[in-house]
Design a protein around this motif. Structure first.
Motif, short mmCIF file in Angstrom:
data_model
loop_
_atom_site.label_atom_id
_atom_site.label_comp_id
_atom_site.label_asym_id
_atom_site.label_seq_id
_atom_site.Cartn_x
_atom_site.Cartn_y
_atom_site.Cartn_z
N VAL A 206 53.30 -8.87 38.97
CA VAL A 206 52.87 -10.27 38.97
C VAL A 206 51.97 -10.46 37.75
O VAL A 206 50.88 -9.91 37.69
N VAL A 207 52.45 -11.24 36.78
CA VAL A 207 51.69 -11.51 35.56
C VAL A 207 51.17 -12.95 35.67
O VAL A 207 51.96 -13.89 35.73
N PRO A 208 49.83 -13.13 35.72
CA PRO A 208 49.28 -14.47 35.89
C PRO A 208 49.78 -15.49 34.86
O PRO A 208 50.08 -16.63 35.22
N ALA A 209 49.88 -15.10 33.59
CA ALA A 209 50.34 -16.04 32.56
C ALA A 209 51.75 -16.53 32.87
O ALA A 209 52.07 -17.71 32.67
N THR A 210 52.60 -15.66 33.37
CA THR A 210 53.97 -16.03 33.74
C THR A 210 53.96 -17.00 34.92
O THR A 210 54.74 -17.96 34.95
N VAL A 211 53.10 -16.73 35.90
CA VAL A 211 53.01 -17.61 37.07
C VAL A 211 52.56 -19.01 36.65
O VAL A 211 53.15 -20.02 37.06
N HIS A 212 51.54 -19.09 35.78
CA HIS A 212 51.03 -20.40 35.35
C HIS A 212 52.07 -21.15 34.52
O HIS A 212 52.22 -22.36 34.64
N ALA A 213 52.79 -20.43 33.65
CA ALA A 213 53.83 -21.07 32.85
C ALA A 213 54.95 -21.58 33.76
O ALA A 213 55.48 -22.68 33.56
N ARG A 214 55.33 -20.78 34.74
CA ARG A 214 56.39 -21.19 35.68
C ARG A 214 56.00 -22.45 36.43
O ARG A 214 56.80 -23.35 36.64
N ASP A 215 54.72 -22.55 36.85
CA ASP A 215 54.25 -23.70 37.62
C ASP A 215 53.76 -24.84 36.74
O ASP A 215 53.26 -25.84 37.27
N GLY A 216 53.91 -24.72 35.42
CA GLY A 216 53.53 -25.80 34.52
C GLY A 216 52.03 -26.05 34.46
O GLY A 216 51.61 -27.19 34.25
N SER B 75 54.34 -10.55 45.24
CA SER B 75 55.52 -10.69 44.40
C SER B 75 55.53 -12.08 43.79
O SER B 75 54.82 -12.98 44.24
N MET B 76 56.36 -12.25 42.78
CA MET B 76 56.44 -13.55 42.09
C MET B 76 56.89 -14.66 43.03
O MET B 76 56.53 -15.82 42.87
N ALA B 77 57.67 -14.33 44.05
CA ALA B 77 58.15 -15.35 44.99
C ALA B 77 57.04 -15.84 45.91
O ALA B 77 57.15 -16.92 46.50
N ASN B 78 55.96 -15.07 46.06
CA ASN B 78 54.90 -15.42 47.00
C ASN B 78 53.60 -15.84 46.30
O ASN B 78 52.58 -15.98 46.96
N VAL B 79 53.62 -16.05 44.98
CA VAL B 79 52.41 -16.47 44.28
C VAL B 79 52.61 -17.83 43.65
O VAL B 79 53.74 -18.25 43.38
N GLN B 80 51.49 -18.52 43.43
CA GLN B 80 51.51 -19.83 42.81
C GLN B 80 50.21 -20.04 42.04
O GLN B 80 49.23 -19.36 42.28
N SER B 81 50.23 -21.00 41.13
CA SER B 81 49.03 -21.32 40.35
C SER B 81 48.07 -22.15 41.19
O SER B 81 48.49 -22.97 42.01
N ALA B 82 46.78 -21.93 40.97
CA ALA B 82 45.77 -22.70 41.70
C ALA B 82 44.47 -22.66 40.91
O ALA B 82 44.23 -21.75 40.13
N HIS B 83 43.65 -23.70 41.13
CA HIS B 83 42.28 -23.66 40.62
C HIS B 83 41.54 -22.58 41.40
O HIS B 83 41.84 -22.34 42.58
N LEU B 84 40.58 -21.95 40.80
CA LEU B 84 39.79 -20.93 41.47
C LEU B 84 39.07 -21.52 42.69
O LEU B 84 39.02 -20.91 43.75
N GLY B 85 38.53 -22.74 42.55
CA GLY B 85 37.83 -23.39 43.66
C GLY B 85 38.77 -23.71 44.82
O GLY B 85 38.43 -23.49 45.99
N CYS B 86 39.97 -24.20 44.50
CA CYS B 86 40.95 -24.49 45.56
C CYS B 86 41.37 -23.21 46.26
O CYS B 86 41.50 -23.16 47.48
N ASN B 87 41.61 -22.17 45.47
CA ASN B 87 42.04 -20.89 46.01
C ASN B 87 40.95 -20.29 46.90
O ASN B 87 41.23 -19.74 47.96
N SER B 88 39.69 -20.41 46.49
CA SER B 88 38.58 -19.89 47.28
C SER B 88 38.46 -20.63 48.60
O SER B 88 38.17 -20.03 49.63
N ARG B 89 38.65 -21.94 48.59
CA ARG B 89 38.55 -22.72 49.81
C ARG B 89 39.71 -22.45 50.76
O ARG B 89 39.57 -22.53 51.96
N LYS B 90 40.87 -22.13 50.20
CA LYS B 90 42.03 -21.82 51.05
C LYS B 90 41.80 -20.52 51.81
O LYS B 90 42.21 -20.38 52.96
N CYS B 91 41.14 -19.56 51.17
CA CYS B 91 40.83 -18.24 51.76
C CYS B 91 42.09 -17.56 52.24
O CYS B 91 43.06 -17.51 51.52
#
Length: 189
Positions: free
Chosen positions: A103-113, A150-166
């Motif tokens: 899982v490469v973060p740059a690839t995930v962010h590019a995929r999700d625009g 895996s790439m199928a189970n990850v998505q881009s998110a703001h750090l704050g949104c991701n932290s609140r989702k827990c």
């Protein structure tokens, strides 16, 4: 030796335990606790000249914890062994959930625009961590709930949104609130 029974002051049922204040039924417990709280409120008002304002309790508690964190430091510095154990458990979950696909973060962010999939807002690649608006990778099904790393189970998110989702599953997107101090992400609940 004979047992002395008293009547419950709330329902009049007999009580054999001499130390009991009520018989123990839910309604009697509720009435006893309400009476005890009313007594406490009256004593507080007599001592302080005003009623106890519970809405200020949250503010005082947050200020106390903020001051305590500043005085004592972060828990990772206080308990390095516990922090190491926590990190080891997390690494183990990631390794167990990994399917061999990196899982490469740059690839995930590019995929999700460069769009936060939790709130729908744009992610600025120039904003650095630990800013709440910085980019992070969120697991749709959290690792703690058995999700794959895996790439199928990850998505881009703001750090704050991701932290609140827990470690929760979200069935609907997070509401955007532009007036919040986290730059459009909803405040913590």
């Amino acid at each position: 030796m004979t047992q002395v029974t008293r009547a419950c002051p709330y329902c009049s049922d007999p009580m054999t335990n001499p130390r009991r204040k009520q018989c123990g039924k839910p309604d009697c417990k509720r009435a006893f606790n309400a009476e005890r709280m009313r007594k406490w409120q009256r004593e507080y008002q007599a001592e302080h000249g005003q009623w106890y304002t519970s809405h200020k309790h949250g503010e005082a508690q947050r200020a106390y914890h903020r001051q305590r964190r500043e005085e004592r430091g972060h828990w990772r510095q206080l308990y390095p062994a516990a922090a190491a154990a926590y990190d080891a458990r997390r690494r183990m979950r990631v390794e167990q959930a990994s399917q061999g696909e990196p899982v490469v973060p740059a690839t995930v962010h590019a995929r999700d625009g460069w769009t936060c999939r939790l709130c729908g807002g744009p992610i600025d690649p120039e904003v650095a961590w630990p800013d709440p608006m910085s980019a992070s990778v969120d697991h749709v099904v959290p690792l703690a709930l058995g999700g794959a790393h895996s790439m199928a189970n990850v998505q881009s998110a703001h750090l704050g949104c991701n932290s609140r989702k827990c470690g929760r599953l979200l069935s609907e997107p997070v509401d955007r609130r532009p007036d919040s101090d986290l730059g459009g992400c909803p405040p913590p609940r």
